[in-house]
Design an enzyme around this catalytic site. Structure first.
Site, short mmCIF file in Angstrom:
data_model
loop_
_atom_site.label_atom_id
_atom_site.label_comp_id
_atom_site.label_asym_id
_atom_site.label_seq_id
_atom_site.Cartn_x
_atom_site.Cartn_y
_atom_site.Cartn_z
N GLY A 55 0.85 -1.19 0.00
CA GLY A 55 0.00 0.00 0.00
C GLY A 55 0.88 1.23 0.00
O GLY A 55 2.07 1.14 0.33
N CYS A 82 5.36 -5.96 1.68
CA CYS A 82 5.67 -4.53 1.62
C CYS A 82 4.98 -3.76 2.75
O CYS A 82 5.33 -3.93 3.91
CB CYS A 82 5.33 -3.98 0.24
SG CYS A 82 6.11 -2.38 -0.07
N TYR A 83 3.99 -2.93 2.46
CA TYR A 83 3.29 -2.23 3.55
C TYR A 83 2.73 -3.25 4.55
O TYR A 83 2.76 -3.04 5.76
CB TYR A 83 2.15 -1.38 2.97
CG TYR A 83 1.31 -0.68 4.04
CD1 TYR A 83 1.74 0.51 4.63
CD2 TYR A 83 0.09 -1.22 4.46
CE1 TYR A 83 0.99 1.14 5.61
CE2 TYR A 83 -0.66 -0.60 5.44
CZ TYR A 83 -0.21 0.59 6.02
OH TYR A 83 -0.95 1.20 6.99
N HIS A 169 8.27 -7.54 -3.32
CA HIS A 169 7.02 -7.99 -3.95
C HIS A 169 7.22 -9.33 -4.67
O HIS A 169 7.64 -9.33 -5.83
CB HIS A 169 6.54 -6.93 -4.96
CG HIS A 169 6.03 -5.69 -4.30
ND1 HIS A 169 4.73 -5.54 -3.89
CD2 HIS A 169 6.67 -4.56 -3.94
CE1 HIS A 169 4.57 -4.37 -3.32
NE2 HIS A 169 5.74 -3.74 -3.33
N GLU A 171 5.03 -11.09 -5.93
CA GLU A 171 4.00 -11.29 -6.96
C GLU A 171 4.41 -10.77 -8.34
O GLU A 171 3.81 -11.15 -9.34
CB GLU A 171 2.68 -10.64 -6.52
CG GLU A 171 2.64 -9.11 -6.48
CD GLU A 171 3.23 -8.50 -5.20
OE1 GLU A 171 3.96 -9.20 -4.49
OE2 GLU A 171 2.97 -7.31 -4.93
N ASP A 227 -16.54 -12.16 -21.99
CA ASP A 227 -17.22 -12.57 -20.77
C ASP A 227 -18.62 -13.13 -21.03
O ASP A 227 -18.96 -14.21 -20.54
CB ASP A 227 -17.32 -11.39 -19.78
CG ASP A 227 -15.96 -10.77 -19.51
OD1 ASP A 227 -14.95 -11.45 -19.75
OD2 ASP A 227 -15.90 -9.61 -19.06
N LYS A 373 -9.98 -12.34 -15.68
CA LYS A 373 -10.12 -12.38 -17.14
C LYS A 373 -9.39 -13.57 -17.78
O LYS A 373 -9.93 -14.25 -18.63
CB LYS A 373 -9.59 -11.07 -17.73
CG LYS A 373 -9.99 -10.82 -19.15
CD LYS A 373 -11.36 -10.26 -19.18
CE LYS A 373 -11.81 -9.77 -20.52
NZ LYS A 373 -13.09 -9.06 -20.41
#
Ligand code: XMP
Length: 517
Positions: A55, A82-83, A169, A171, A227, A373
């Site tokens: 964040g 992180c945050y 991070h 990710e 979608d 998605k």
């Protein structure tokens, strides 16, 4: 049986959806919740693991999102990123300070060899850092498991309490062993079994849909986008002819696209397919209108008038289905501040349409509401929906209406459809399609002088646009090779009637937008 759940608590970081995606890639079902979700609600969901996201704030800022200490006592393993890492240290009595030199970008970290998260990770590896505060003193019971030159606590853990934290991070793909670190947390710390598998998703969703729908009817608005197409495929597999798909073709789709959608769904799937061709009605409403906003408004209003009228005609019995996907309904904590509660930013539910009061279904069905998605695309591929449809580039709701500047006429639609088809064909042939996020032709309503054989011409200018997009807020114009541009230009002037000049749009976003109107 419900999937084992990992909760990602959103503290407003920019990579939050990415964390959730990575967790799912590890075969673990995961949902994003706001940082201020009540602890009782979290407990009731019975998660096997919790991840605190990054964040933009500092833990010492009073308005920063904080969390009750109680969360660390519910016995569920937690990973702070992180945050989230700083928040864990701060909340449990450690110290967080401003970095003398903030770390940003690829940084080398060294791990101690003792951290559970670093199993199988080389002693030194590159990670992605982006922080201006750092943990300078750990809370009691924690040990450092990795450090960098400027960050003494790049990772730490309390093995007994299953609390883990990384300043970097894992990710983002720039973190060399990020995937392994997340995997280690999910499997070695939390004990997930990896029960989130796409094949199961289709089977279990089809079974659930059958049970929910019984012998009732379902109506789905099919736009031809990914979608709604995948939702249609799933519903068709579940209930066949009990499903009616209503496809409104306002004549503003790309060349032959309406026919392609109809052919796909009538040939490949068992369902009732209702196509409403209303190009003439749209053109009548749009006659003489040149203002972009007014054009958009007319196209949008008319679309829903036609759609709801068709639903009234078909009869609103049973269920109404929509292709809502997970990002459409996430309540993001982005920018959220403590005390603002639910008034903080909530993502617009762009797939969710307001139903007129006189139309009453028994309920709404959203079979893709938990998917991202690319997961929707994976399901689409498995259902046998054609590649072109599953990987269709984003296409605006108002269709070619926002790519024809000035009044929209039948002749202009035809010119643009032909030009767009030529451009797409060349991009497809040269093999750079997957590098581009969007590429299309625009008809700017400009005539220029040209020469064709011995004759002077005064005809249409075509603009071509191709962009690579990092997110929906920014885009860069694509560096298409000159020889491809040359072929496109040549073909447009030779093959498309009323085109005598071609320009390439080299505007990024900002200051431009992707579409011209
Ligand atoms: P802009 O032009 O705002 O577009 O840079 C960003 C993305 O949104 C798409 N777009 C729309 N999509 N209805 C939609 O469903 C619209 O009215 C609309 N306008 C733009 C655009 O194609 C791009 O992907």
């Amino acid at each position: 049986m419900a999937n084992q759940l990992c909760i990602v608590l959103d503290f407003g970081g920019q990579y939050n959806q990415l964390i959730a995606r990575r967790v799912r890639e590890c075969g673990v079902y995961c949902e994003i919740k706001r940082f201020d979700t009540p602890i009782d609600e979290i407990k009731a969901l019975d998660p096997k693991g919790i991840i605190f996201t990054g964040g933009p704030n500092s833990v010492y800022d009073e308005t920063s999102p904080h969390i009750s200490k109680e969360i660390f006592d519910i016995g569920v393993p937690i990973l702070g990123i992180c945050y989230g890492c700083q928040l864990m240290a701060y909340t449990l009595g450690g110290t967080v300070e401003s970095c003398e030199k903030s770390e940003y970008g690829k940084i080398e970290v060294t791990h101690t060899g003792s951290g559970v998260l670093f199993g199988g990770v080389p002693e030194k590896s590159v990670v992605w850092m982006s922080h201006t505060d750092y943990v300078s003193r750990l809370p009691e019971g924690f040990t450092v498991t990795a450090h960098s030159d400027d960050c003494p606590c790049a990772a730490f853990e309390n093995k007994e309490r299953k609390l883990h934290a990384v300043q970097f991070h894992p990710e983002v793909t720039h973190s060399q062993f990020g995937r392994e670190i997340l995997h280690n947390f999910l499997y070695d710390v939390c004990g997930f079994t990896g029960d989130w598998v796409m094949d199961d998703f289709i089977e279990t969703t089809v079974a659930k849909l059958r049970e929910q729908i019984g012998d009732k009817k379902v109506i789905l608005g099919l736009s031809g986008g990914v979608d709604s197409s995948v939702a249609a495929g799933l519903l068709s597999r579940a209930v066949g002819k009990q499903l009616t798909c209503v496809f409104v073709d306002q004549g503003l789709m790309r060349k032959d696209e309406g026919d392609f959608v109809e052919e796909t769904f009538t040939k490949l799937f068992d369902m009732n397919f209702v196509r409403v061709n209303c190009k003439d009605k749209f053109l009548k409403e749009l006659k003489g209108v040149t203002d972009p906003e007014q054009k958009r408004k007319i196209i949008g209003t008319e679309f829903y008038n036609v759609f709801w009228n068709k639903i009234r005609e078909e009869g609103a019995q049973g269920f109404f289905a929509q292709g809502t996907i997970y990002p459409d309904r996430i309540e993001s904590g982005k920018g959220a501040k403590a005390g603002q509660g639910s008034t903080a930013v909530i993502k617009t539910h762009h797939n969710m349409v307001k139903m007129p009061d006189d139309i009453k279904f028994e309920g709404t069905i959203e079979p893709l509401a938990d998917l991202f998605k690319d997961e929707v695309r994976a399901v689409g591929e498995k259902l046998g929906i054609p590649h072109e449809l599953v990987w269709r580039q984003p296409f605006p709701g108002p269709g070619l209406g926002v790519r024809i500047i000035g009044e929209i006429t039948e002749e202009k639609i035809k010119i643009l459809q032909e030009a767009d088809a030529v451009f797409r064909d060349e991009i497809h042939k040269c093999g750079i399609e997957s590098e581009l996020k969007q590429f299309f032709a625009v008809l700017p309503d400009v005539h220029t002088v040209g020469v064709m054989g011995d004759h002077r011409t005064y005809d249409h200018l075509i603009a071509i646009r191709a962009v690579t997009i990092d997110d929906f807020m920014t885009a860069d114009w694509a560096r298409i090779p000159y020889d491809v541009l040359a072929r496109v230009s040549n073909r447009l002037c030779n093959e498309v009637d009323h085109v005598n000049r071609v320009v390439y749009d080299i505007t990024s976003k900002p200051p431009g937008t992707v579409e011209w109107e």
